[in-house]
Enzyme design. Structure first.
Site, PDB file in Angstrom:
ATOM      1  N   LYS A 173      18.161  40.191   0.165  1.00  0.00           N
ATOM      2  CA  LYS A 173      16.957  40.401  -0.671  1.00  0.00           C
ATOM      3  C   LYS A 173      17.114  41.143  -1.874  1.00  0.00           C
ATOM      4  O   LYS A 173      17.221  42.557  -1.861  1.00  0.00           O
ATOM      5  CB  LYS A 173      15.920  40.770   0.382  1.00  0.00           C
ATOM      6  CG  LYS A 173      14.503  40.831  -0.363  1.00  0.00           C
ATOM      7  CD  LYS A 173      13.487  42.035   0.070  1.00  0.00           C
ATOM      8  CE  LYS A 173      13.436  43.208  -0.983  1.00  0.00           C
ATOM      9  NZ  LYS A 173      13.034  43.001  -2.329  1.00  0.00           N
ATOM     10  N   GLU A 248      22.630  54.107  -0.233  1.00  0.00           N
ATOM     11  CA  GLU A 248      22.999  54.509  -1.587  1.00  0.00           C
ATOM     12  C   GLU A 248      21.678  54.878  -2.047  1.00  0.00           C
ATOM     13  O   GLU A 248      21.204  54.063  -2.786  1.00  0.00           O
ATOM     14  CB  GLU A 248      23.879  53.683  -2.417  1.00  0.00           C
ATOM     15  CG  GLU A 248      24.458  54.186  -3.404  1.00  0.00           C
ATOM     16  CD  GLU A 248      25.429  55.281  -3.010  1.00  0.00           C
ATOM     17  OE1 GLU A 248      25.159  56.326  -3.145  1.00  0.00           O
ATOM     18  OE2 GLU A 248      26.450  54.807  -2.233  1.00  0.00           O
ATOM     19  N   CYS A 282      20.736  55.616 -10.947  1.00  0.00           N
ATOM     20  CA  CYS A 282      20.947  56.872 -10.078  1.00  0.00           C
ATOM     21  C   CYS A 282      21.760  57.881 -10.449  1.00  0.00           C
ATOM     22  O   CYS A 282      21.795  59.116  -9.942  1.00  0.00           O
ATOM     23  CB  CYS A 282      20.996  56.459  -8.701  1.00  0.00           C
ATOM     24  SG  CYS A 282      22.356  55.217  -8.482  1.00  0.00           S
ATOM     25  N   GLU A 381      13.374  62.902  -8.255  1.00  0.00           N
ATOM     26  CA  GLU A 381      13.846  61.719  -9.156  1.00  0.00           C
ATOM     27  C   GLU A 381      12.703  61.251  -9.926  1.00  0.00           C
ATOM     28  O   GLU A 381      11.939  60.491  -9.268  1.00  0.00           O
ATOM     29  CB  GLU A 381      14.565  60.767  -8.284  1.00  0.00           C
ATOM     30  CG  GLU A 381      15.536  59.786  -9.198  1.00  0.00           C
ATOM     31  CD  GLU A 381      16.344  58.810  -8.276  1.00  0.00           C
ATOM     32  OE1 GLU A 381      15.902  58.385  -7.308  1.00  0.00           O
ATOM     33  OE2 GLU A 381      17.442  58.719  -8.754  1.00  0.00           O
TER      34      GLU A 381
HETATM   35  C1  UN1 Z   1      23.369  53.271 -10.470  1.00  0.00           C
HETATM   36  O1  UN1 Z   1      22.885  54.225 -11.220  1.00  0.00           O
HETATM   37  O2  UN1 Z   1      22.580  52.922  -9.455  1.00  0.00           O
HETATM   38  O3  UN1 Z   1      28.289  55.162 -13.065  1.00  0.00           O
HETATM   39  C2  UN1 Z   1      24.727  52.859 -10.505  1.00  0.00           C
HETATM   40  C3  UN1 Z   1      27.354  54.615 -13.524  1.00  0.00           C
HETATM   41  C4  UN1 Z   1      27.386  53.072 -13.254  1.00  0.00           C
HETATM   42  C5  UN1 Z   1      26.949  52.764 -11.952  1.00  0.00           C
HETATM   43  C6  UN1 Z   1      25.540  53.344 -11.699  1.00  0.00           C
HETATM   44  N1  UN1 Z   1      28.759  52.740 -12.943  1.00  0.00           N
HETATM   45  O4  UN1 Z   1      26.403  55.231 -13.862  1.00  0.00           O
END
Ligand code: UN1
Length: 489
Positions: A173, A248, A282, A381
């Site tokens: 999804k 994650e 993230c 966040e």
């Molecule tokens: C994410 O922010 O969900 O290192 C992944 C990084 C990218 C991956 C980010 N290669 O910011």
């Protein structure tokens, strides 16, 4: 406008609901596609198709499974530009970044394909004579994959490619804000020769469709990237069903700037980490922990560079900062500006919804100074172009502040002192630490993930990618011809 049904058993089939939703360009508000919303019955159908396909896919030798991935990587390379343009239209981030997102998908596809001829187990000794011991990696079965919108192709690929080469089949999804890039990825895999039913796509809101995937009893494992709140809920549900889950989740990633840092380099890193992808990573740098000795100089230079950032459509080469993904994210960011001001932080620049001549969702790059480490803007966040500057007076305090968060994904320190750098590597509680570069930019052959509220111990990409999607079987092969008793004979 393209209309999409659900992709189940290798065919586009009608959903059991009569609901649809729209995929919108966040810069222009143009509608890109309409998609059918899956019902619980559709999720069940998708799982059934996935188990059917699992029979042959799991029996296909891994190097042959890998050939599908190698071909897919080649097709992705040919279509890189076209996919990047579509991604900017769908997700908003600037074209150089969407090219990077597609490239990251290509990288992990090639990396996972290489695993087709590796997927190493162990051979070891036995305490008994004429007995051979080894471990082998086996597929888990049908995996439920739920992905976010900020990396519309890279994150789906991080999950799909290792899961596929390991012999699993998938019910996925994708995020409702960016389903098109997942559809394109799956189309490429089908063109590359993936058998029908190995990947199935269901669309719709997390509250109904995501929930149905998590609760589907025949799904053996869930792989999820998204918010802490949703991740906690998924982990609870999976615990009740004894279902494997890899999470994650968020980050509140710090950049420490020491008194001996190269200030211009640090400014470059903070700009990229805080405002790249409009802060919607993230791994975004949302806290800058800056030594008092250089605070004023650093703040002045950062402010100058921030105020000249150009906000606009990500397809325009002059744009530095694209739109925010949707209206609800926009109001969430705005809400945090008020929270920060009410907490007593100083709003140095930005802080407002803006309109660069487009109807979409734009927010000014924002800097707060004099932020206390416990303020909500330094703890929660925000997932937008907002950075908080927290002054400190030494390394120990900087590390303490860096660790004063429930997250632990990425981190960074700018210093010219080797001892400070190694101390930070050792003491910062995070899955990733950068020295003299920003908090973003993970490469696919290194493990990606974090500690504390960022996840549940799994890592994606790197050598850990296969572990997320396999079960280990220990094999004892006794060729002595007699009953031998471990621990007893
Ligand atoms: C994410 O922010 O969900 O290192 C992944 C990084 C990218 C991956 C980010 N290669 O910011």
């Amino acid at each position: 406008m393209q209309e999409y049904k659900l992709f189940i058993g290798g065919e586009w089939t009608d959903s059991a609901t009569d609901k649809t939703f729209y995929d919108i360009n966040p810069a222009t508000l143009d509608t890109l596609a309409s998609l059918q919303v899956a019902g619980k019955d559709d999720v069940d159908r998708a799982v059934e198709a996935a188990w059917e396909a699992f029979k042959t896919w799991s029996e296909t030798p891994p190097p042959k499974r890998a050939m599908v991935l190698f071909r897919a990587a080649r097709i992705l390379e040919e279509r890189k530009e076209e996919l990047a343009v579509l991604m900017t239209q769908e997700m908003g981030k600037v074209l150089p970044e969407t090219r990077g997102d597609v490239q990251e998908a290509i990288d992990i596809t090639l990396y996972a394909a290489g695993e087709g001829r590796r997927m190493l187990g162990e051979t070891t000794t036995s305490e008994l004579k004429d007995k051979f011991c080894m471990t082998v990696l086996q597929p888990i079965g049908v995996i439920g994959v739920i992905t976010p919108w900020n990396f519309p192709m890279a994150i789906p690929a991080w999950k799909l490619m290792p899961a596929l080469v390991a012999g699993n089949s998938i019910v996925m999804k994708p995020a409702s804000d960016t389903p098109l890039l997942t559809i394109k990825l799956v189309e490429v895999l089908m063109e590359a020769g993936l058998s029908p039913g190995v990947i199935n796509l269901v669309f719709g809101p997390g509250e109904t469709v995501g929930k149905a995937v998590v609760h589907q009893p025949e799904i053996r494992a869930i792989s999820f990237t998204g918010s802490l709140e949703t991740g906690k809920w998924i982990m609870g549900e999976c615990a009740k069903a004894m279902k494997r889950v890899s999470l994650e989740l968020g980050g509140k990633n710090p950049i420490i700037i020491m008194g001996d840092a190269d200030i211009d380099l640090a400014v470059d890193g903070v700009l990229w980490g805080a405002f790249g992808t409009t802060g919607q990573r993230c791994t975004a740098a949302s806290r800058v922990i800056v030594h008092e000795e250089v605070k004023d100089e650093f703040t002045k230079r950062l402010l100058g560079r921030t105020q000249v950032l150009r906000i606009g459509n990500g397809l325009d080469p002059k744009t530095d900062v694209g739109p925010v993904i949707n209206e609800s994210q926009l109001s969430k960011i705005e809400k945090y500006i008020h929270i920060g001001q009410n907490e007593g932080a100083n709003l140095l620049t930005g802080g407002k919804i803006t309109n660069p001549g487009l109807p979409g969702f734009f927010f000014e790059p924002t800097i707060f100074t004099d932020v206390g480490p416990d303020m909500r803007i330094a703890q929660e966040e925000i997932f937008g172009p907002v950075v908080s500057l927290i002054p400190v007076s030494g390394l120990d305090e900087a590390i303490e502040v860096a660790n004063n968060t429930s997250y632990g994904l990425s981190s960074s320190i700018y210093t010219r002192d080797i001892s400070s750098a190694f101390r930070a590597i050792k003491k910062i509680e995070a899955g990733i630490t950068y020295i003299n570069s920003s908090t973003i930019g993970a490469e696919v052959h290194l493990s990606f993930g974090g500690v504390k509220g960022t996840g549940n111990g799994f890592r994606e990409a790197g050598t850990d990618a296969i572990k997320e999607f396999t079960e280990v079987k220990a094999v004892y092969f006794d060729y002595s011809g007699k009953l031998q008793k471990a621990q007893i004979d």
